[in-house]
Design a protein around this motif. Sequence first.
Motif, PDB file in Angstrom:
ATOM      1  N   LYS A 289      20.997  23.446  -9.261  1.00 29.69           N
ATOM      2  CA  LYS A 289      21.994  23.918  -9.453  1.00 29.69           C
ATOM      3  C   LYS A 289      21.823  25.503  -8.567  1.00 29.69           C
TER       4      LYS A 289
ATOM      5  N   GLY B 253      25.649  27.877 -12.568  1.00 32.04           N
ATOM      6  CA  GLY B 253      26.192  26.809 -11.446  1.00 32.04           C
ATOM      7  C   GLY B 253      26.050  25.533 -12.366  1.00 32.04           C
TER       8      GLY B 253
ATOM      9  N   ALA C  59      25.190  21.835 -12.360  1.00 30.24           N
ATOM     10  CA  ALA C  59      24.084  20.966 -12.054  1.00 30.24           C
ATOM     11  C   ALA C  59      24.445  19.605 -11.308  1.00 30.24           C
ATOM     12  N   LYS C  60      23.620  19.463 -10.165  1.00 24.64           N
ATOM     13  CA  LYS C  60      23.704  18.024  -9.606  1.00 24.64           C
ATOM     14  C   LYS C  60      22.380  17.143 -10.090  1.00 24.64           C
TER      15      LYS C  60
END
Length: 168
Positions: free
Chosen positions: A97, A102, A104-105
């Motif tokens: 992230k 942010g 998160a992926k």
Amino acid sequence: MSQAADPGEVKYEEDTGRWRFKPRGLNITWSSNEHYWTMPEKGTDDPAELLKVCWLEINGSTPKPLSKGERYALSFKISMTEDTFGWQEAPAFMMAKVGKKGIAKWARINLADVQVDHEMEVPFGKLRFEVSKNAQDTTLYFGFYELWCGGWKGGLRIHEAVVEEMPD
């Protein structure tokens, strides 16, 4: 619980736009306990070796902000020892992230499929993300985890984590 990440074990390659995190440049939970991890000597390219844990947590962050509007990829170079165990029931996950707040992926990693003594990059195709042109905080926060199954696991080697710019 874990040794603090050593900034001297994180290198930025200007010509490739790539960050390389040696094991001592990462925050590895339980790494200070020799019953759980064997850590490499400082300044070497040797991997960290997981002996046994039921809580795998490895975190890192870029020492300097990433460039706005650019695309990046995260990967870990890993291998397994002959006495690997516990990964059949426990997939691991990678997360990236941009910025503390942010989004998160995530990528799921099936470590049971990793061949013994074969160094490989996970996830297949890398975990790709983009830094927004409007981002306030462009530091990358990333990790490699298996916290959920509660079973003991071991035999994982962490060679390095890599964050690299991806061409258009």
